[in-house]
Design an enzyme around this catalytic site. Sequence first.
Site, PDB file in Angstrom:
ATOM      1  CD  GLU A 299      48.913  46.471  28.909  1.00 49.34           C
ATOM      2  OE1 GLU A 299      48.746  46.908  30.056  1.00 49.34           O
ATOM      3  OE2 GLU A 299      49.265  45.305  28.653  1.00 49.34           O
ATOM      4  CG  ASP A 377      52.947  41.362  31.122  1.00 50.26           C
ATOM      5  OD1 ASP A 377      53.558  41.876  32.069  1.00 50.26           O
ATOM      6  OD2 ASP A 377      51.710  41.426  30.991  1.00 50.26           O
ATOM      7  CD  GLU A 405      49.739  40.143  35.505  1.00 55.79           C
ATOM      8  OE1 GLU A 405      50.655  40.891  35.898  1.00 55.79           O
ATOM      9  OE2 GLU A 405      49.055  40.382  34.495  1.00 55.79           O
TER      10      GLU A 405
END
Length: 837
Positions: A299, A377, A405
């Site tokens: 990333e 993820d 998240e």
Amino acid sequence: MMRALLLFLTLGVASAEDGLAAWLRYAPLPGVAKSEGSIPSNIVALNATTTSPVYTAGLELQKGIQGIFGKQVSITHQSIESLSTVVVGTVDAYAQEYGLDDDDTADLEADGFWLSTLNGTIQILGQNERGALYGAFEYLSMLAQGNFSQVSYISNPNAPIRWVNQWDNMDGSIERGYGGPSIFFQNGLIVNDLSRAEDYARLLASVRINGAIINNVNANASLLTPQNIAGLKRVADVFRPYGVQLGISLNFASPQLLGNLSTFDPLDASVIDWWTNITDQIYEAVPDMAGYLVKANSEGQPGPITYNRTLAQGANLFAKALQPYGGVAMFRAFVYNQLNESDWRADRANAAVQFFKDLDGQFDDNVVVQIKYGPIDFQVREPTSPLFANLLQTNTAIELEVAQEYLGQQCHLVYLAPLWKTVLDFDLKVDNQSSVVSDIISGKRFNRPLGGSAAVVNVGTNNTWLGSHLAMSNLYAYGRLAWAPTQDPEAILQDWTRLTFSRDPTVLRAITQMSMESWPAYENYSGNLGVQTLTDILYTHFGPNPQSMDNNGWGQWTRADHLTIGMDRTVSNGTGFAGQYPPEIAAMYEDPSTTPDDLLLWFHHVNYTHVLHSGKTVIQHFYDAHYNGSAVAQTFVPLWESLKGKIDDQRYNHVLFRQEYQAGHSIVWRDAISNFYHNLSGIPDTENRVGNHPWRIEAESMSLAGYKPYQVSPFEMASNYTAIVTLTNSTVGTADTTLNFPDGKYDVGVNYFDLIGGISRWDVSLNNNSIASWTGNLENVLGHAPSIYLDGHSATRKTIRGVQVKKGDVLKIVGTPNGIEPAPLDYVVFLPEGVLD
Ligand SMILES: *[C@@H]1O[C@H](CO)[C@@H](O)[C@H](O)[C@H]1NC(C)=O
Ligand SMILES: *[C@@H]1O[C@H](CO)[C@@H](O)[C@H](O)[C@H]1NC(C)=O
Ligand SMILES: *[C@@H]1O[C@H](CO)[C@@H](O)[C@H](O)[C@H]1NC(C)=O
Ligand SMILES: *[C@@H]1O[C@H](CO)[C@@H](O)[C@H](O)[C@H]1NC(C)=O
Ligand SMILES: *[C@@H]1O[C@H](CO)[C@@H](O)[C@H](O)[C@H]1NC(C)=O
Ligand SMILES: *[C@@H]1O[C@H](CO)[C@@H](O)[C@H](O)[C@H]1NC(C)=O
Ligand SMILES: *[C@@H]1O[C@H](CO)[C@@H](O)[C@H](O)[C@H]1NC(C)=O
Ligand SMILES: *[C@@H]1O[C@H](CO)[C@@H](O)[C@H](O)[C@H]1NC(C)=O
Ligand SMILES: *[C@@H]1O[C@H](CO)[C@@H](O)[C@H](O)[C@H]1NC(C)=O
Ligand SMILES: *[C@@H]1O[C@H](CO)[C@@H](O)[C@H](O)[C@H]1NC(C)=O
Ligand SMILES: *[C@@H]1O[C@H](CO)[C@@H](O)[C@H](O)[C@H]1NC(C)=O
Ligand SMILES: *[C@@H]1O[C@H](CO)[C@@H](O)[C@H](O)[C@H]1NC(C)=O
């Protein structure tokens, strides 16, 4: 006098219930007399050094006995001859003071403890100092739960590494943090007041966490300045008495960013020297530092691949610098590239094995590869990462995420232990032998010296730590499972509940029911059948946005079109991901008929009309799951309300507010996902619920003054695709309508959008009698990532309960805009008893 004292005590208890003490409240145990024989009268803590966890254990026992029994007990640091004593120390210290019959403690491993409460003498012996502290917390947990059993047993950890990760940035913000700003950093420096850091270490120690990485994996090189290294020393100093070792995340390019070198090539001599020097400096300040955590070539982060070096060469750079100090280099397996969806065989889920498998055997012995539980993820359901089955000569740790998240950001109750267990308990059958993930990460399965777990936690300065009292069950359960992954999530939850709230069976039942139903409910009203969470992956990761999954390079694709959905991850025709598992598992996932329904769309691209093992079609499962899941979320409100008076008002009200929010937002999820796939597939809901809302009044169909219709994008986020907004940000809007529902009592739901960047006001009246007024201030109260748009993150339902309505009544809503928030309104719904629309 008596009355005054009782009053004082009551107030004292109530005012302390802000959540800061979490499960370490040591609340008074009703019905246990101070004189009871089983309450110790003396504490012997066999270490007089204040930084020793054994010393801490003495203080903690004193504090606990004071809180639970109201009894003041003194502490000594050498043996005394006395009845009713609690002795805590290392096995060695105890043997020196008292002599020891080895049998009881012979099997202790590092960090383990032996606890004996036989015959009123309490012995708590740790294999090391940390273990002694863990034993003291175990004993206190028993007392606080009113458990006076005579026990004698040893407890050893499943694995040596039991760490937390904080994604704290140095400016004090926290990436994916929902409990306020950092307790460690502010303005690029370590904060002066480390009292919260100390409280955190205490909480962690109580669930046997022994290491904490305190800065974001997207790391800032300025952490390594001399001033910040001095700050790290201060943090380590407050952690040390709790046996929590400090660790830090590194920016791979630090030699260039901070050291002014022309390169950060891991094989360059000047780079190696630079890291050696920095590591030496840190260990000079923090001699017992746990180690480093590195996110490289992921990333946008720099890494060894930048210099055509392998990830193993990158990891070993740190391992070699740490090795003389016994430090550990945790290296994240979260490495992947952007991909093109037009390539049917492209698959981000393949990346970890592709990047790491061939490096097996090349990592130094003090490297641990930190692997997210699933291949993508932290989604609501993922298959176990196949990388666990592909690294046989490498230490591994599992990465979990306590921060919710993708799972409601602490604004939705989601008890995560059952989700984690699907992975910890999964048998990968490497070489046709039992290969359960918890045995792989412990090092047992492949005879590795190191391994364990890490969880991204992201507590903040909020008194609730995570932003929500109920979310703390996840931190508690993480520690418990890191120590003993075979424990039952429900039993863990009940220990937590007794400690955090009450031993009252009503409280226990309600919180157990809500929590155990919460992950299935969340999965039901978000992403089903392994399609991933369907939250907005491009923006907040909070509310629904199924479109955001596809047509971009992030590789979290659903490949949904008007006929089909799901990723073809078969070897025969798809991305080949299924083939990354050992043969028995690979064969199961290769074939839709042997793939479990809950992962069908993870592995297979099928028609919406594909019939599941359950007998339902994929699309009808979507509809049913969304209606069922959101219906379950409604029940959390009355369940919680049944606890009024049994829990202090402060925490009761805090949780009630969130459960009401979740109930409303689960409807937002339900409608967004159902509408999206209904629109895409054109297949009607056999129950005729989707798109059919008999009890709603669309705001755009009301008489409007100062308000105008607004096409919401994505379309599925508004009922009938349309909301209303005020004409300008200084025009007060009015929407009214005459009601045509049968006379009766209704719960009135008002669906509106609460954006960040303004605090609008809504006033609702019936025949000019106010029934509710509120402001759009959720950005200041909820803590989830906010939105500046009318979308699935800002969409909110406010419920006004028990409103008496007559046919012909006039409903009026006045919206007062503010800032960029134009008092947006979607619809009003009138719900008779038993109806949910
Ligand atoms: C007492 O604690 C200190 C600090 O942790 C440690 O260095 C020392 O070895 C301990 N002493 C004993 C006898 O365990
Ligand atoms: C506890 O007491 C029982 C009988 O009362 C005795 O048999 C036993 O040996 C005692 N155990 C210890 C550890 O003192
Ligand atoms: C009391 O604690 C012991 C030791 O942790 C445990 O084995 C036992 O099940 C507990 N008893 C009850 C009733 O919870
Ligand atoms: C790193 O921290 C420094 C000091 O606080 C700050 O000036 C800089 O902007 C940060 N860099 C990044 C990329 O966040
Ligand atoms: C790196 O360069 C900057 C500015 O060029 C200077 O301020 C700093 O002291 C240098 N740092 C080192 C470690 O040489
Ligand atoms: C690190 O390098 C600096 C200068 O480059 C030197 O002054 C310092 O002593 C070194 N520190 C250690 C711990 O080696
Ligand atoms: C990268 O390294 C590999 C093997 O070490 C070598 O074959 C290749 O030529 C290198 N590529 C570049 C661009 O240096
Ligand atoms: C096989 O893959 C192609 C794309 O290459 C896809 O269009 C087709 O639907 C797949 N077949 C099956 C049975 O999944
Ligand atoms: C999907 O449906 C189409 C007809 O629309 C059919 O031709 C195809 O065989 C179906 N695919 C599967 C895998 O059932
Ligand atoms: C739906 O919205 C359209 C405008 O977008 C409007 O004409 C229509 O009346 C609305 N339907 C209802 C049921 O309110
Ligand atoms: C905790 O967060 C809530 C919002 O989530 C906020 O209302 C409250 O003021 C915060 N408290 C502290 C002490 O930060
Ligand atoms: C309206 O928006 C403008 C520009 O965005 C802003 O300056 C002004 O303060 C806003 N007015 C109100 C009443 O919020």
